[in-house]
Design an enzyme around this catalytic site. Structure first.
Site, PDB file in Angstrom:
ATOM      1  N   HIS A  61       0.816   1.598   2.929  1.00  0.00           N
ATOM      2  CA  HIS A  61       1.236   0.190   2.989  1.00  0.00           C
ATOM      3  C   HIS A  61       0.739  -0.569   1.762  1.00  0.00           C
ATOM      4  O   HIS A  61      -0.420  -0.976   1.698  1.00  0.00           O
ATOM      5  CB  HIS A  61       0.679  -0.458   4.261  1.00  0.00           C
ATOM      6  N   HIS A  63       2.151  -3.546  -1.499  1.00  0.00           N
ATOM      7  CA  HIS A  63       3.155  -4.491  -1.996  1.00  0.00           C
ATOM      8  C   HIS A  63       3.019  -4.537  -3.518  1.00  0.00           C
ATOM      9  O   HIS A  63       2.098  -5.168  -4.041  1.00  0.00           O
ATOM     10  CB  HIS A  63       2.926  -5.889  -1.421  1.00  0.00           C
ATOM     11  N   CYS A  64       3.927  -3.878  -4.232  1.00  0.00           N
ATOM     12  CA  CYS A  64       3.866  -3.886  -5.698  1.00  0.00           C
ATOM     13  C   CYS A  64       4.549  -5.107  -6.307  1.00  0.00           C
ATOM     14  O   CYS A  64       4.421  -5.348  -7.494  1.00  0.00           O
ATOM     15  CB  CYS A  64       4.484  -2.609  -6.257  1.00  0.00           C
ATOM     16  N   ARG A  65       5.303  -5.853  -5.485  1.00  0.00           N
ATOM     17  CA  ARG A  65       5.955  -7.106  -5.904  1.00  0.00           C
ATOM     18  C   ARG A  65       7.122  -6.883  -6.869  1.00  0.00           C
ATOM     19  O   ARG A  65       7.498  -7.808  -7.596  1.00  0.00           O
ATOM     20  CB  ARG A  65       4.954  -8.059  -6.571  1.00  0.00           C
ATOM     21  N   ASN A  95       9.245  -6.863   0.920  1.00  0.00           N
ATOM     22  CA  ASN A  95       9.348  -8.322   0.750  1.00  0.00           C
ATOM     23  C   ASN A  95       9.353  -8.677  -0.739  1.00  0.00           C
ATOM     24  O   ASN A  95       8.396  -9.195  -1.304  1.00  0.00           O
ATOM     25  CB  ASN A  95       8.256  -9.069   1.522  1.00  0.00           C
ATOM     26  N   GLU A 146       8.074  -3.078   6.003  1.00  0.00           N
ATOM     27  CA  GLU A 146       7.435  -3.729   7.107  1.00  0.00           C
ATOM     28  C   GLU A 146       8.352  -4.797   7.710  1.00  0.00           C
ATOM     29  O   GLU A 146       8.823  -5.676   7.003  1.00  0.00           O
ATOM     30  CB  GLU A 146       6.111  -4.298   6.587  1.00  0.00           C
ATOM     31  N   HIS A 229      -1.789  -2.707   9.914  1.00  0.00           N
ATOM     32  CA  HIS A 229      -2.939  -3.613   9.834  1.00  0.00           C
ATOM     33  C   HIS A 229      -3.277  -4.277  11.165  1.00  0.00           C
ATOM     34  O   HIS A 229      -3.423  -5.511  11.239  1.00  0.00           O
ATOM     35  CB  HIS A 229      -2.776  -4.647   8.718  1.00  0.00           C
ATOM     36  N   ASP A 297      -2.798  -2.298   2.638  1.00  0.00           N
ATOM     37  CA  ASP A 297      -2.023  -3.550   2.607  1.00  0.00           C
ATOM     38  C   ASP A 297      -2.292  -4.293   1.299  1.00  0.00           C
ATOM     39  O   ASP A 297      -2.484  -5.515   1.271  1.00  0.00           O
ATOM     40  CB  ASP A 297      -2.331  -4.436   3.810  1.00  0.00           C
ATOM     41  N   HIS A 301      -2.274 -11.262  -5.624  1.00  0.00           N
ATOM     42  CA  HIS A 301      -2.065 -12.687  -5.897  1.00  0.00           C
ATOM     43  C   HIS A 301      -3.097 -13.129  -6.932  1.00  0.00           C
ATOM     44  O   HIS A 301      -4.242 -12.657  -6.925  1.00  0.00           O
ATOM     45  CB  HIS A 301      -2.259 -13.548  -4.645  1.00  0.00           C
TER      46      HIS A 301
END
EC number: 3.5.2.3
Length: 426
Positions: A61, A63-65, A95, A146, A229, A297, A301
């Site tokens: 899990h 998030h590489c964006r 996402n 997800e 998570h 996860d 940011h």
């Protein structure tokens, strides 16, 4: 230079047990294992006295964006960080903008990952409704989600009323479908000035209610669903009763609202950090073997000063292996289970029988760790200005080498240089 034949000698975790062995990899695959192979190789790695080779981690899990117009991050930047921590495979969540909710955007994101990633990225298809679920299954996506049941950063909630139709497109031999188990109807959209207010906005019952509803759907519509998570031992218990797999994060195991500064925006995350009794109950569930997977996860940011302005999410994919070994060293989890949570178990969930073990016929993805305590430094992973909660934390098991197919990386030198450093063969 590629090392087409790599010979590894020393202590190696094989079948859950530490053995003195030699492993020969050829063209990226493990071809021989024995006590003494007497084989020549382009590159030979002889492990030190305190070094141990384990299967390279799989992070279920992240998030590489990528793609996303609002983030200066992507497959190149994030997979490089994972590599510096000895991770060789990740599953990237959907996402993004555009989200991979059609075969076209799904294939485009796969191509973007192939062109830019330093390690293997498995792209998860985005679930919006039953039609896009059907199309992605037909397109060959073997991971979905997800699926957000509550609004989160860059992720609108999938309405609860649409889930039965989505579940009809799933099956016991279909894709692994990952859910974010918080129910939107029980989540408040009030501004939060600290961790306590953020926790109040996303209370425990938002999670346990979502888990219970998903468990009911799983019974009604047999499928391969996975909860990511989870933060509560009650959630684990409900999931296990419905034969649903779960993962937990290092930040929910190592931190709670009483262990950190409640006004520190670094620790703002969805689902939120809970109380001490919830965290300790979650650790007990891990020790009992009720939790299937440890996943980071990882959600990058830029760090901002005001708590209210900071998006939810932390990074940590770089430290998933030391986190697992720290659970072994400090919290009583067996070495076998600690490593399994980030290797063979996620591989099994993904249906990837080529990954997750040091065995003949598997891909040569092996990480060498120095079995000692070390201090995590944000600057070694390029995390100085981001929401990275592990800076300065003492962990166990420092990743020092990574065999990824025909490439062998010196991880300590890579962290020092800030880029992958490949060991040269003969």
């Amino acid at each position: 230079m590629l090392a087409l034949r790599v010979l590894l000698k020393g202590k190696i975790l094989i079948g859950g047990r530490v053995r003195e062995r030699e492993v020969l990899a050829e063209d990226g695959w493990i071809v021989k294992i024995g006590k003494r192979l007497n084989e020549e190789a382009d590159l030979t790695l002889e492990l030190g006295k305190r070094e141990l080779a384990v299967p390279a981690p799989i992070d279920l899990h992240v998030h590489c964006r990528d793609p996303h117009p609002d983030y200066p991050f992507g497959f190149k930047t994030e997979t490089r960080r994972f590599l510096l921590g000895g991770v060789a495979t990740v599953v990237d969540m959907p996402n993004t903008r555009p989200a991979p909710t059609t075969p076209e955007t799904y294939y485009e994101k796969e191509e973007l990952a192939r062109e830019n990633a330093e390690i293997e990225v498995i792209v998860a298809g985005g679930v919006r409704d039953s039609q896009c679920t059907k199309e992605l299954v037909e397109a060959g996506a073997y991971v979905l989600g997800e699926v957000f049941l509550a609004t989160s950063t860059d992720a609108p909630a999938v309405p609860w009323s649409t889930l039965p139709e989505i579940f009809r497109e799933l099956s016991p031999d279909g894709p692994l479908t990952i859910f974010h188990p918080e129910l939107d109807e029980l989540v408040a959209e009030r501004p939060a000035r600290n961790l306590y207010e953020h926790l109040k906005n996303r209370p425990p019952e938002a999670e346990t209610t979502a888990v219970g509803l998903l468990a009911g759907l799983k019974v009604r519509y047999p499928s391969r669903i996975h909860l990511s998570h989870v933060t509560l031992p009650e959630s684990v218990k409900i999931a296990k009763g419905a034969d649903i797999t779960v993962d937990v994060t290092p930040h929910h195991l190592f931190f709670d609202v009483l262990r950190v500064d409640p006004e520190d925006p670094v620790f703002k995350v969805n689902p939120p950090l809970r109380g001490r009794h919830h965290r300790l109950g979650l650790l007990r569930a891990v020790r009992r073997g009720d939790v299937d997977v440890l996943a980071s996860d990882h959600a990058p940011h830029i760090l901002e000063d005001e708590f209210e302005d900071v998006p939810s999410g932390v990074t940590g994919g770089e430290i998933i292996l030391p986190a697992a070994l720290t659970l072994h060293r400090r919290f009583g989890l067996s070495l076998r289970d600690a490593v399994a949570m980030i290797t063979c178990r996620p591989a099994k969930l993904l249906g990837r029988d080529d990954l997750g073990e040091v065995a003949v016929g598997k891909r040569a993805r092996i990480t060498v760790v120095r079995m000692r305590e070390f201090v995590v430094r944000a600057e070694e992973f390029g995390e100085e200005d981001r929401k990275f909660p592990y800076d300065g934390m003492r962990m166990f098991g420092e990743p020092v080498k990574l065999i990824d197919g025909t490439k062998v990386y010196d991880l300590k030198e890579s962290r020092r240089e800030g880029k992958p450093v490949i060991l040269e063969g003969e």
